[in-house]
Write an enzyme that holds these catalytic residues in place. Structure first.
Site, mmCIF file in Angstrom:
data_model
loop_
_atom_site.group_PDB
_atom_site.id
_atom_site.type_symbol
_atom_site.label_atom_id
_atom_site.label_comp_id
_atom_site.label_asym_id
_atom_site.label_seq_id
_atom_site.Cartn_x
_atom_site.Cartn_y
_atom_site.Cartn_z
ATOM 1 N N ARG A 50 13.373 8.765 -14.242
ATOM 2 C CA ARG A 50 12.504 7.634 -14.611
ATOM 3 C C ARG A 50 13.240 6.721 -15.580
ATOM 4 N NH1 ARG A 50 9.319 8.300 -18.665
ATOM 5 N NH2 ARG A 50 8.435 10.285 -18.012
ATOM 6 N N ASP A 174 9.034 -16.589 -11.275
ATOM 7 C CA ASP A 174 9.054 -15.727 -10.100
ATOM 8 C C ASP A 174 9.934 -16.430 -9.068
ATOM 9 O OD1 ASP A 174 8.561 -14.513 -7.633
ATOM 10 O OD2 ASP A 174 6.470 -14.049 -8.124
ATOM 11 N N LYS A 199 11.070 -9.185 -0.273
ATOM 12 C CA LYS A 199 11.226 -10.374 0.566
ATOM 13 C C LYS A 199 12.718 -10.609 0.870
ATOM 14 C CE LYS A 199 6.835 -10.300 -0.297
ATOM 15 N NZ LYS A 199 6.214 -11.047 -1.376
HETATM 16 C C1 LIG Z 1 5.237 -10.770 -2.380
HETATM 17 C C2 LIG Z 1 5.279 -11.497 -3.649
HETATM 18 C C3 LIG Z 1 4.983 -10.860 -4.869
HETATM 19 C C4 LIG Z 1 4.538 -9.418 -4.918
HETATM 20 O O1 LIG Z 1 5.548 -8.556 -4.572
HETATM 21 P P1 LIG Z 1 5.316 -7.111 -3.872
HETATM 22 O O2 LIG Z 1 6.700 -6.637 -3.651
HETATM 23 O O3 LIG Z 1 4.527 -7.352 -2.624
HETATM 24 O O4 LIG Z 1 4.557 -6.272 -4.845
HETATM 25 C C5 LIG Z 1 5.087 -11.600 -6.025
HETATM 26 N N1 LIG Z 1 5.444 -12.897 -6.005
HETATM 27 C C6 LIG Z 1 5.723 -13.545 -4.855
HETATM 28 C C7 LIG Z 1 6.104 -14.983 -4.899
HETATM 29 C C8 LIG Z 1 5.647 -12.875 -3.641
HETATM 30 O O5 LIG Z 1 5.894 -13.537 -2.492
#
Ligand SMILES: *Cc1c(COP(=O)(O)O)cnc(C)c1O
Length: 385
Positions: A50, A174, A199
């Protein structure tokens, strides 16, 4: 030496992604929870997975190099990365979010962190210069995305970072939609960058992961403490897969952008389409600003079908383009924001935001662009009323 390498070489050679023990060119999957200690307090730098695991360390050191950061952390999902980041704040703190943050991010703040009295306010202005007056003495951070989902709105990272610095608050970006190949927010003064590595970084729709990077020593220390304390860490297997995915990031992003620009140009001339949103299109209102801070338009575009086309028919008429949640994989995916990603927003508010029922979001994959164009065109023709 590695610092001088171009990004494409960093993808393959940066970070601890080989194995010094055996010479293996790929970091092995260290599938272990614990590590032998020779004597009290005497170990090889690893005690418990962890806290630190060599495979996770591989992907953490890699994303650190790719975002030009000093510290990097890997989590079990993008949401785990965001939840850990938001745990920097305490009761009474206020966070400003831009109105079009990812739905899961909004839910996390609105339904979870609000229970801990971490409050949020939504900044809805297009004019970022008004942000300065919007910041209160309780504000501790601003969290946003650029380009943002699903209308691909773009804001200036440099401008927001400088306002945040002036006001002594953190700016958190983000960067999921761009990936570190196309955009590096830390370079423009952002404090923390978060990725859903599910992604583009993973890139193959075969894992769920999240990453966080920063430059500041104190922030890095606090994020490391929170990662270990909360424990939403990325497992060794997924860390391995993520390293493997990242190696081809540049090739994939180039192809995503090329295909998306091609389809955006095709759609913007199509008689069935009333509007195309893509910051890589010269005619897009965000083109100039976006291209100041990003290498190209990326792989996401949205468009609006005219009312004499039935969007529901369109969604069931594609052949290779798949209707599914998520984005950023090698395969092209379609999404209907009104009933999928933005379904929880009341219709009237949604319409005001520009998210019409006829809005279609496309995550353009790396297939042959002519095949994609033909598939889109055929589905559009079938949808004609
Ligand atoms: C998919 C996504 C998230 C969340 O991520 P997960 O891996 O699904 O938990 C956060 N921000 C954006 C812009 C996303 O496309």
């Amino acid at each position: 030496m590695k610092e001088n390498l171009a990004f494409e070489s960093l993808l393959i050679h940066a970070g601890k992604t080989t194995d010094s023990l055996t010479g293996a060119v790929n970091r092995p999957i260290y599938q272990t929870s614990t590590f032998k200690q020779k004597a009290l307090g005497e170990h090889l730098g690893y005690e418990y997975s962890r806290t630190k695991n060599p495979t996770r360390e591989g992907v953490e050191s890699l994303i650190t190099a790719l975002e030009g950061a000093k510290f990097g952390f890997a989590f079990a999902s993008g949401m785990a990365a965001l939840a850990t980041t938001l745990s920097l704040f305490k009761s009474g703190d206020e966070i400003i979010i831009l109105s079009n943050v990812y739905g899961g991010t909004f839910r996390l703040i609105d339904k979870v962190f609000s229970n801990f009295n971490i409050i949020y306010r939504i900044f809805e202005e297009k004019d970022i210069s008004k942000l300065e007056d919007f910041i209160s003495n309780k504000t501790k951070a601003i969290l946003y995305e650029t380009p943002a989902n699903p209308l691909l709105n773009v804001v200036s990272i440099e401008q927001i970072s400088s306002i945040a610095k002036k006001k002594g608050i953190l700016s958190i970006v983000d960067n999921t939609f761009m990936s570190p190949y196309l955009q590096n927010p830390l370079k423009f003064g952002a404090d923390i960058v978060v990725h859903s590595a599910t992604k583009y970084l993973g890139g193959h729709s075969d894992l769920v992961a999240g990453l966080v990077v920063c430059n500041d020593e104190l922030l890095g220390e606090r994020l490391g403490f929170l990662q270990n304390s909360i424990g939403a860490v990325l497992a060794p297997n997924d860390s391995f897969l993520l390293i493997r995915g990242i190696k081809t990031l540049a090739l994939r992003m180039q192809r995503h952008s090329e295909n998306t620009l091609f389809l955006a140009e095709f759609l913007s001339k199509h008689e069935a389409v009333s509007k195309v949103y893509y910051p890589g299109l010269k005619s897009d209102e965000n083109y100039t600003l976006h291209n100041k801070q990003a290498k190209s338009g990326g792989g996401m575009l949205s468009f609006v079908l005219k009312k004499n086309y039935d969007y529901k028919t369109f969604f069931k008429s594609t052949n290779i383009i798949t209707l599914a949640e998520s984005l950023g994989g090698v395969e092209s995916l379609l999404c209907h924001p009104a009933s999928m990603t933005h379904a929880s927003i009341p219709r009237e508010i949604r319409l005001k935001m520009g998210i019409e029922d006829e809005l279609i979001r496309l995550s353009v994959g790396i297939e042959d662009k002519e095949d994609l164009k033909a598939d889109l065109n055929e589905a559009i023709q079938r949808a004609k009323l």
